[in-house]
Enzyme design. Structure first.
Site, PDB file in Angstrom:
ATOM      1  CG  ASP A   1       3.652  -0.046   4.215  1.00 19.38           C
ATOM      2  OD1 ASP A   1       3.097  -0.278   5.307  1.00 19.38           O
ATOM      3  OD2 ASP A   1       3.042  -0.042   3.122  1.00 19.38           O
TER       4      ASP A   1
ATOM      5  CG  HIS B   1      -2.907  -7.323   2.819  1.00 21.34           C
ATOM      6  ND1 HIS B   1      -3.692  -6.773   1.818  1.00 21.34           N
ATOM      7  CD2 HIS B   1      -1.637  -6.927   2.554  1.00 21.34           C
ATOM      8  CE1 HIS B   1      -2.916  -6.069   0.999  1.00 21.34           C
ATOM      9  NE2 HIS B   1      -1.669  -6.153   1.414  1.00 21.34           N
TER      10      HIS B   1
ATOM     11  CD  GLU C   1      -1.565  -1.695   0.351  1.00 21.65           C
ATOM     12  OE1 GLU C   1      -0.597  -1.322   1.049  1.00 21.65           O
ATOM     13  OE2 GLU C   1      -1.520  -2.689  -0.400  1.00 21.65           O
TER      14      GLU C   1
ATOM     15  CG  ASP D   1       0.792   2.061   1.074  1.00 16.58           C
ATOM     16  OD1 ASP D   1       1.291   2.906   0.316  1.00 16.58           O
ATOM     17  OD2 ASP D   1       1.138   0.858   1.088  1.00 16.58           O
TER      18      ASP D   1
ATOM     19  CD  GLN E   1       1.737  -3.165  -5.328  1.00 13.40           C
ATOM     20  OE1 GLN E   1       0.654  -2.586  -5.365  1.00 13.40           O
ATOM     21  NE2 GLN E   1       2.080  -3.958  -4.346  1.00 13.40           N
TER      22      GLN E   1
ATOM     23  CE  LYS F   1       2.255  -0.722  -2.087  1.00 10.84           C
ATOM     24  NZ  LYS F   1       1.029  -1.026  -1.337  1.00 10.84           N
TER      25      LYS F   1
ATOM     26  CB  THR G   1       2.030   7.625   2.434  1.00 11.60           C
ATOM     27  OG1 THR G   1       2.755   6.848   1.476  1.00 11.60           O
ATOM     28  CG2 THR G   1       1.554   6.728   3.558  1.00 11.60           C
TER      29      THR G   1
ATOM     30  CD  GLU H   1      -6.587  -7.580   0.829  1.00 16.84           C
ATOM     31  OE1 GLU H   1      -6.614  -8.482   1.667  1.00 16.84           O
ATOM     32  OE2 GLU H   1      -6.202  -6.422   1.092  1.00 16.84           O
TER      33      GLU H   1
HETATM   34 CA    CA Z   1       1.067  -0.950   2.392  1.00  9.89          CA
END
Ligand code: CA
Length: 413
Positions: free
Chosen positions: A116, A123, A189, A223, A230, A243, A247, A355
């Site tokens: 990834d 970002h 994500e 993701d 994290q 993560k 996925t 975000e």
């Molecule tokens: Ca990612």
């Protein structure tokens, strides 16, 4: 024109022809191509035509076909275009078309290695501001190399697979000690995944000029990210359990050939990268380090909350391949590498909820009047995308969707 009853603006018209793995009823999994609202059973059609290549399609993944390389992919596309547009082939092909509503879709690729990247400047800047407020948002290396990490290939799942809320360790800066429990900052994500074909030999880097020949096509990729896990675990070696629990990818792999009209120049790289990452001129003006003009949307429980534009990405897929192999690391057919979160400059183009809600400080309101910061149990997220095709057509990438299930509580913490 095709002999199929298909409107010219169908996102899965004969200008697209994405590959996937399907099964019908109790039948074995095998490779198919989407055309309109149908799936062409490739192996059956190719066997009927007496083609030796049919054998690579009567398998439960695209890997054997991927290994054949670009010449075989081009030949297959030419054959498909011929038999789906020339009325003379209709009687031979039509019996092998199944309604897409009648088949189950599976993971298209047996994923070899999964990497990834982190290729969106917007970002990376947003994350830097939130995670490291006292430093420069971009790390000193960011504009010199496409940053990435190796992920967990075994937990890549196909669209529609439920995602169990992960549990793990977290520790907010003010907490005296870490605690264990279900993630309370579960996020998405929105990314593009690139499917690799044509293995390379250990010790032999892939130069920029050849990099795109190892990219078979693209999938939409979510993701899923547990931000609290994290934030506690990522220093100093990068993402790990926050993560690796899941996925998700879309079932249809849209080929790079189908996206030829969507190639665009990158937004611009300053400083110029080192020679092994430099773009060279191409006839279409997009360069060997081309970007892609893909329009995404992020749907949260039926409300579109963001519309990221892939053409805003700083680093290109070809540069990712060149960088990934410059140390001599080899590629395997079935490798999957993802772009990193696709975020643009405006709030409505951010590709993660971290975000979009600015770390939970600015909730979003969904159409049903409810508000959200991070994912709640039962929430569903769907990513969709389209790209411009040849002659004013639209290339559909389909969608990748997933629903959050409650965390497991039947194990000791
Ligand atoms: Ca990612």
């Amino acid at each position: 024109m095709t002999w199929l009853d298909l409107p010219a603006d169908h996102p899965f018209g004969v200008h697209n022809l994405p590959y996937g793995v399907f099964s019908a009823g109790d039948d074995e999994r095998r490779v198919g191509v989407r055309v309109g609202e149908h799936v062409l059973d490739l192996a059956a059609a190719a066997e009927h035509a007496g083609m030796e290549s049919a054998v690579v399609w009567r398998t439960p993944s695209l890997n054997a076909f991927l290994e054949q390389g670009r010449e075989a992919w081009t030949a297959a596309r030419e054959w498909l275009t011929e038999v789906l547009t020339n009325e003379a082939h209709r009687d031979a092909i039509e019996p092998h078309l199944l309604p897409v509503a009648d088949v189950a879709m599976h993971l298209p690729v047996e994923v070899a290695d999964y990497v990834d990247f982190y290729a969106s400047e917007h970002h990376a800047t947003n994350i830097g501001r939130m995670f490291r407020p006292d430093s420069e948002p971009l790390t000193p290396n960011w504009k010199h190399l496409p940053i990435g990490y190796h992920g967990r290939s075994g937990t890549v799942v196909v669209s529609g697979t439920d995602v169990v809320r992960p549990s793990g360790q977290r520790k907010a800066p003010a907490d005296p000690a870490p605690s264990f429990g279900p993630s309370v900052r579960l996020d998405i994500e929105a990314e593009l995944g690139f499917v690799v074909g044509g293995s390379t030999r250990l010790g032999e880097p892939v130069p920029m000029a050849e990099a795109a020949d190892h990219v078979f096509g693209v999938v939409l990729l979510n993701d899923w990210s547990a931000r609290d896990l994290q934030a506690w675990e990522y220093v100093p070696l990068g993402p790990f359990l926050g993560k690796s629990f899941a996925t998700s990818v879309s079932p249809w792999v849209v080929t790079l050939d189908a996206l030829s009209a969507a190639r665009v120049p990158l937004p611009g790289q300053d400083p110029e990268p080192l020679p092994y990452l430099r773009s060279e001129a191409t006839e279409d003006g997009a360069g060997t380090a081309f970007g892609l003009d893909l329009h995404l949307e992020v749907d949260w429980n039926g409300t579109v909350v963001s519309r990221p534009e892939f053409r805003d990405m700083y680093w290109s897929s070809a540069q990712m391949v060149a960088h990934m192999t410059v140390n001599g690391a080899s590629l395997r057919s079935g490798d999957l590498f993802a772009s990193g979160t696709i975020s643009g400059p405006e709030r409505g183009t951010r590709g993660s909820f971290l975000e979009l809600t600015w770390s939970g400080q600015e909730p979003v309101t969904l159409d049903d009047g409810s508000t959200r910061t991070f994912l709640e149990d039962g929430d569903s997220v769907t990513l969709r995308a389209t790209a411009p095709g040849p002659g004013g057509t639209v290339v559909g990438l389909g969608e990748v969707t997933g629903t959050i299930l409650p965390a497991r509580t039947d194990f000791p913490a």
